[in-house]
Motif scaffolding. Sequence first.
Motif, PDB file in Angstrom:
ATOM      1  N   GLU A 122       0.825  -1.204   0.000  1.00 49.10           N
ATOM      2  CA  GLU A 122       0.000   0.000   0.000  1.00 49.10           C
ATOM      3  C   GLU A 122       0.861   1.257   0.000  1.00 49.10           C
ATOM      4  O   GLU A 122       0.533   2.248  -0.654  1.00 49.10           O
ATOM      5  CB  GLU A 122      -0.966  -0.018   1.181  1.00 49.10           C
ATOM      6  CG  GLU A 122      -2.038  -1.080   1.020  1.00 49.10           C
ATOM      7  CD  GLU A 122      -2.971  -1.207   2.204  1.00 49.10           C
ATOM      8  OE1 GLU A 122      -2.741  -0.526   3.234  1.00 49.10           O
ATOM      9  OE2 GLU A 122      -3.927  -1.987   2.104  1.00 49.10           O
ATOM     10  N   TYR A 123       1.983   1.209   0.717  1.00 47.41           N
ATOM     11  CA  TYR A 123       2.909   2.343   0.743  1.00 47.41           C
ATOM     12  C   TYR A 123       3.472   2.593  -0.657  1.00 47.41           C
ATOM     13  O   TYR A 123       3.505   3.730  -1.128  1.00 47.41           O
ATOM     14  CB  TYR A 123       4.036   2.064   1.740  1.00 47.41           C
ATOM     15  CG  TYR A 123       5.056   3.167   1.826  1.00 47.41           C
ATOM     16  CD1 TYR A 123       4.827   4.294   2.597  1.00 47.41           C
ATOM     17  CD2 TYR A 123       6.258   3.080   1.134  1.00 47.41           C
ATOM     18  CE1 TYR A 123       5.758   5.313   2.676  1.00 47.41           C
ATOM     19  CE2 TYR A 123       7.201   4.092   1.209  1.00 47.41           C
ATOM     20  CZ  TYR A 123       6.948   5.205   1.978  1.00 47.41           C
ATOM     21  OH  TYR A 123       7.877   6.217   2.050  1.00 47.41           O
ATOM     22  N   LEU A 124       3.918   1.515  -1.322  1.00 45.32           N
ATOM     23  CA  LEU A 124       4.445   1.664  -2.683  1.00 45.32           C
ATOM     24  C   LEU A 124       3.392   2.257  -3.619  1.00 45.32           C
ATOM     25  O   LEU A 124       3.701   3.129  -4.433  1.00 45.32           O
ATOM     26  CB  LEU A 124       4.914   0.316  -3.231  1.00 45.32           C
ATOM     27  CG  LEU A 124       6.204  -0.255  -2.687  1.00 45.32           C
ATOM     28  CD1 LEU A 124       6.460  -1.639  -3.281  1.00 45.32           C
ATOM     29  CD2 LEU A 124       7.377   0.658  -2.969  1.00 45.32           C
ATOM     30  N   CYS A 125       2.153   1.782  -3.494  1.00 41.92           N
ATOM     31  CA  CYS A 125       1.074   2.300  -4.337  1.00 41.92           C
ATOM     32  C   CYS A 125       0.817   3.770  -4.061  1.00 41.92           C
ATOM     33  O   CYS A 125       0.571   4.553  -4.988  1.00 41.92           O
ATOM     34  CB  CYS A 125      -0.204   1.495  -4.112  1.00 41.92           C
ATOM     35  SG  CYS A 125      -0.143  -0.168  -4.790  1.00 41.92           S
ATOM     36  N   LYS A 126       0.895   4.161  -2.808  1.00 40.84           N
ATOM     37  CA  LYS A 126       0.651   5.561  -2.437  1.00 40.84           C
ATOM     38  C   LYS A 126       1.766   6.469  -2.962  1.00 40.84           C
ATOM     39  O   LYS A 126       1.503   7.539  -3.489  1.00 40.84           O
ATOM     40  CB  LYS A 126       0.550   5.660  -0.912  1.00 40.84           C
ATOM     41  CG  LYS A 126       0.179   7.005  -0.410  1.00 40.84           C
ATOM     42  CD  LYS A 126      -1.303   7.201  -0.461  1.00 40.84           C
ATOM     43  CE  LYS A 126      -1.676   8.457   0.280  1.00 40.84           C
ATOM     44  NZ  LYS A 126      -3.091   8.673   0.305  1.00 40.84           N
TER      45      LYS A 126
END
Length: 89
Positions: free
Chosen positions: A20-24
């Motif tokens: 989720e961090y990478l996507c954000k």
Amino acid sequence: MYANNENVIILTDRDKAEYEYLCKVRGEQSVVWASQNLAGKRKPYISNLAKILKVDIPNDLHIGVEVVSAEQAQMYLMDIKKILAGIKK
């Protein structure tokens, strides 16, 4: 928050948070692209995707620190500058 990319290996809650961090930070399309363009026999682990995307995942990610996009961060900084400019007057 983000749909789990079936091409990414997510084994733990930490992996999910890092995904989720990478996507954000880079956008979900970039993460999908990275998972589909691994060199050699590398597997789509989060750590490999982070290397391709040139993202350092913070160690304290699990603490619940809010992650914002670069655009949102710029908006916050502009707001802070306006507040500070008002204080100087």
